[in-house]
Design an enzyme around this catalytic site. Sequence first.
Site, PDB file in Angstrom:
ATOM      1  N   ARG A  12       0.815  -1.204  -0.100  1.00  0.00           N
ATOM      2  CA  ARG A  12       0.087   0.025  -0.013  1.00  0.00           C
ATOM      3  C   ARG A  12       0.832   1.285   0.026  1.00  0.00           C
ATOM      4  NH1 ARG A  12      -0.682   4.643   2.653  1.00  0.00           N
ATOM      5  NH2 ARG A  12      -0.068   3.619   4.688  1.00  0.00           N
ATOM      6  N   ASP A  13       1.458   1.496   1.284  1.00  0.00           N
ATOM      7  CA  ASP A  13       2.246   2.743   1.142  1.00  0.00           C
ATOM      8  C   ASP A  13       3.481   2.675   0.056  1.00  0.00           C
ATOM      9  OD1 ASP A  13       3.016   5.193   2.213  1.00  0.00           O
ATOM     10  OD2 ASP A  13       3.359   4.787   4.123  1.00  0.00           O
ATOM     11  N   HIS A 205       5.319   4.778  12.510  1.00  0.00           N
ATOM     12  CA  HIS A 205       5.492   4.288  10.960  1.00  0.00           C
ATOM     13  C   HIS A 205       6.614   5.667  10.569  1.00  0.00           C
ATOM     14  CE1 HIS A 205       2.958   4.070   7.277  1.00  0.00           C
ATOM     15  NE2 HIS A 205       3.633   5.312   7.160  1.00  0.00           N
ATOM     16  N   HIS A 207       9.153   7.176   7.885  1.00  0.00           N
ATOM     17  CA  HIS A 207       9.835   7.239   6.561  1.00  0.00           C
ATOM     18  C   HIS A 207      11.037   7.449   6.776  1.00  0.00           C
ATOM     19  CE1 HIS A 207       6.047   6.768   3.865  1.00  0.00           C
ATOM     20  NE2 HIS A 207       5.575   6.956   5.053  1.00  0.00           N
ATOM     21  N   CYS A 239       4.308   9.214   0.526  1.00  0.00           N
ATOM     22  CA  CYS A 239       2.974   9.429   0.154  1.00  0.00           C
ATOM     23  C   CYS A 239       2.923  10.592  -0.843  1.00  0.00           C
ATOM     24  CB  CYS A 239       2.518  10.214   1.856  1.00  0.00           C
ATOM     25  SG  CYS A 239       0.835  10.900   1.527  1.00  0.00           S
ATOM     26  N   ASN A 248       9.152   4.386   3.077  1.00  0.00           N
ATOM     27  CA  ASN A 248       9.058   3.875   4.343  1.00  0.00           C
ATOM     28  C   ASN A 248      10.348   3.329   4.799  1.00  0.00           C
ATOM     29  OD1 ASN A 248       6.460   3.224   3.104  1.00  0.00           O
ATOM     30  ND2 ASN A 248       6.243   3.678   5.220  1.00  0.00           N
TER      31      ASN A 248
HETATM   32  P1  HMG Z   1     -13.667  13.938  -1.653  1.00  0.00           P
HETATM   33  O1  HMG Z   1     -13.700  14.431  -3.077  1.00  0.00           O
HETATM   34  O2  HMG Z   1     -13.778  15.024  -0.460  1.00  0.00           O
HETATM   35  O3  HMG Z   1     -14.847  12.762  -1.741  1.00  0.00           O
HETATM   36  O4  HMG Z   1     -12.462  12.908  -1.292  1.00  0.00           O
HETATM   37  P2  HMG Z   1     -16.288  13.050  -1.495  1.00  0.00           P
HETATM   38  O5  HMG Z   1     -17.023  12.273  -0.581  1.00  0.00           O
HETATM   39  O6  HMG Z   1     -16.720  14.502  -1.990  1.00  0.00           O
HETATM   40  O7  HMG Z   1     -16.620  12.221  -3.216  1.00  0.00           O
HETATM   41  C1  HMG Z   1     -15.991  12.657  -4.355  1.00  0.00           C
HETATM   42  C2  HMG Z   1     -16.026  11.344  -5.365  1.00  0.00           C
HETATM   43  O8  HMG Z   1     -15.091  10.335  -4.796  1.00  0.00           O
HETATM   44  C3  HMG Z   1     -17.525  10.883  -5.406  1.00  0.00           C
HETATM   45  O9  HMG Z   1     -17.231  10.232  -6.938  1.00  0.00           O
HETATM   46  C4  HMG Z   1     -17.246   9.683  -4.632  1.00  0.00           C
HETATM   47  O10 HMG Z   1     -18.125   8.621  -4.878  1.00  0.00           O
HETATM   48  C5  HMG Z   1     -15.899   9.197  -4.827  1.00  0.00           C
HETATM   49  P3  HMG Z   1     -18.187  11.330  -8.205  1.00  0.00           P
HETATM   50  O11 HMG Z   1     -19.311  11.332  -7.636  1.00  0.00           O
HETATM   51  O12 HMG Z   1     -17.376  12.336  -8.077  1.00  0.00           O
HETATM   52  O13 HMG Z   1     -17.998  10.277  -9.128  1.00  0.00           O
HETATM   53  N1  HMG Z   1     -15.436   8.630  -3.556  1.00  0.00           N
HETATM   54  C6  HMG Z   1     -14.871   7.391  -3.658  1.00  0.00           C
HETATM   55  N2  HMG Z   1     -14.521   6.338  -4.632  1.00  0.00           N
HETATM   56  C7  HMG Z   1     -13.999   5.199  -4.260  1.00  0.00           C
HETATM   57  N3  HMG Z   1     -13.381   5.014  -2.973  1.00  0.00           N
HETATM   58  C8  HMG Z   1     -13.889   5.888  -1.846  1.00  0.00           C
HETATM   59  C9  HMG Z   1     -14.590   7.127  -2.191  1.00  0.00           C
HETATM   60  N4  HMG Z   1     -14.816   8.081  -1.522  1.00  0.00           N
HETATM   61  C10 HMG Z   1     -15.423   8.897  -2.545  1.00  0.00           C
HETATM   62  N5  HMG Z   1     -13.309   5.468  -0.715  1.00  0.00           N
HETATM   63  C11 HMG Z   1     -11.394  11.145  -0.143  1.00  0.00           C
HETATM   64  C12 HMG Z   1     -12.187  12.678  -0.085  1.00  0.00           C
HETATM   65  C13 HMG Z   1     -10.843  10.954   0.896  1.00  0.00           C
HETATM   66  C14 HMG Z   1     -12.190   9.896  -0.975  1.00  0.00           C
HETATM   67  C15 HMG Z   1     -10.071  11.387  -1.261  1.00  0.00           C
HETATM   68  O14 HMG Z   1      -9.505  12.769  -1.000  1.00  0.00           O
HETATM   69  C16 HMG Z   1      -9.030  10.291  -1.305  1.00  0.00           C
HETATM   70  O15 HMG Z   1      -9.443   9.314  -1.583  1.00  0.00           O
HETATM   71  N6  HMG Z   1      -8.065  10.640  -0.572  1.00  0.00           N
HETATM   72  C17 HMG Z   1      -6.964   9.206  -0.585  1.00  0.00           C
HETATM   73  C18 HMG Z   1      -5.803   9.925  -0.128  1.00  0.00           C
HETATM   74  C19 HMG Z   1      -4.530   8.924   0.087  1.00  0.00           C
HETATM   75  O16 HMG Z   1      -5.003   7.725  -0.228  1.00  0.00           O
HETATM   76  N7  HMG Z   1      -3.431   9.364   0.430  1.00  0.00           N
HETATM   77  C20 HMG Z   1      -2.575   8.480   0.548  1.00  0.00           C
HETATM   78  C21 HMG Z   1      -2.599   7.540   1.739  1.00  0.00           C
HETATM   79  S1  HMG Z   1      -2.299   8.340   3.273  1.00  0.00           S
HETATM   80  C22 HMG Z   1      -0.708   7.998   3.670  1.00  0.00           C
HETATM   81  O17 HMG Z   1      -0.046   7.398   2.891  1.00  0.00           O
HETATM   82  C23 HMG Z   1      -0.114   8.369   4.834  1.00  0.00           C
HETATM   83  C24 HMG Z   1       0.201   7.315   5.902  1.00  0.00           C
HETATM   84  O18 HMG Z   1       1.110   6.261   5.241  1.00  0.00           O
HETATM   85  C25 HMG Z   1       0.884   7.507   7.152  1.00  0.00           C
HETATM   86  C26 HMG Z   1       2.007   8.360   7.316  1.00  0.00           C
HETATM   87  O19 HMG Z   1       2.935   8.116   6.475  1.00  0.00           O
HETATM   88  O20 HMG Z   1       2.028   9.383   8.010  1.00  0.00           O
HETATM   89  C27 HMG Z   1      -1.180   6.381   6.115  1.00  0.00           C
HETATM   90 MG    MG Z   2       3.251   6.394   5.314  1.00  0.00          MG
END
Ligand code: HMG
Ligand code: MG
Length: 297
Positions: A12-13, A205, A207, A239, A248
Amino acid sequence: MAQVRLVEVGPRDGLQNEKAVVIPLAAKVEFIEALAAAGLREIEAGAFVHPAKVPQMADSDAVFETMKRRAGVVYSALVPNEAGLERALRARADKVAVFTAASETFNRKNINAGIQESLDRFKPVVARAAEAKLPVRGYVSTAFWCPYEGKVAPNQAVDVCLRLRDLGVRELSVGDTIGKASPNDVRALLEPLLKRVEAADVFLHFHDTYGMAVANALTAYSEFDITGFDASAGGLGGCPYAPGASGNVATEDLLYALKAEGAEVPAEPLEVARAAAALERHLGRPLASRLSCMARA
Ligand code: HMG
Ligand code: MG
């Protein structure tokens, strides 16, 4: 002997930040199966996020559908909201992870919500997961440093951890998203945090942007009895919403260090490095971990 609990986040990450190439579904599945065969017991196998936001995770549903599962291995997934949880339930994930941050700006860029708004979104997710008997972990990103706001005050990170716990999230993963923390930052956060949360409920966690991740983990292990760590085989990762964040800490490098420190580790470091080695031909570059050169030999 302390037992290390390792959450392998490479699929994933690790892969989410690989933007130049789309890793084929079969290679992702092979990677996950090799990690489980190496002995790792918890693997974050995908993310049920918006596919346009993180294209590399768009096939997470298919990954869960296709991979062969090993008994005793927990296959978890990231979910940002109820739509994500629905997908995780359909995919038969064993565990889900919600994710927020200790800094407002990062959280907005990452999930389009402020901290409180994200916690409000998680409330029904946590309740529904509990009904389905799915364990939930809660990530707190930018717990040490934020790419937009700079140094994050430890009490700000502790506060977000406690707000997640109030929602019913027991397991916390505290993230150095941009890999900038050093052992003194780790001490400054763990001292107040562990007054409020048991060490057994805290995963770190790290990086590795500044090359401090192993030193940070050893500090947490030897000075604070932390045994839960996240890591990515091969040192894959980053990220997509954290500019400057590198991968990571590599699982094999971290396991090597913890084992040398006397800890019991779930997998042989070189076996983990070998599990990641097959990805090199898709990525078109050598993996970043220290031990990967030995896995190639
Ligand atoms: P948004 O645009 O605010 O969502 O995004 P919304 O609720 O307004 O919906 C907009 C559209 O997204 C709609 O579709 C929804 O159906 C769709 P449309 O009507 O426009 O066709 N939608 C989805 N589709 C599939 N799966 C879903 C989903 N939710 C809504 N779950 C949202 C908000 C959170 C969804 C968006 O910003 C997003 O997906 N962000 C992902 C960010 C991400 O994955 N970042 C990387 C991971 S975090 C990380 O790496 C840090 C970590 O490793 C720890 C660290 O290192 O610190 C964990
Ligand atoms: Mg991370």
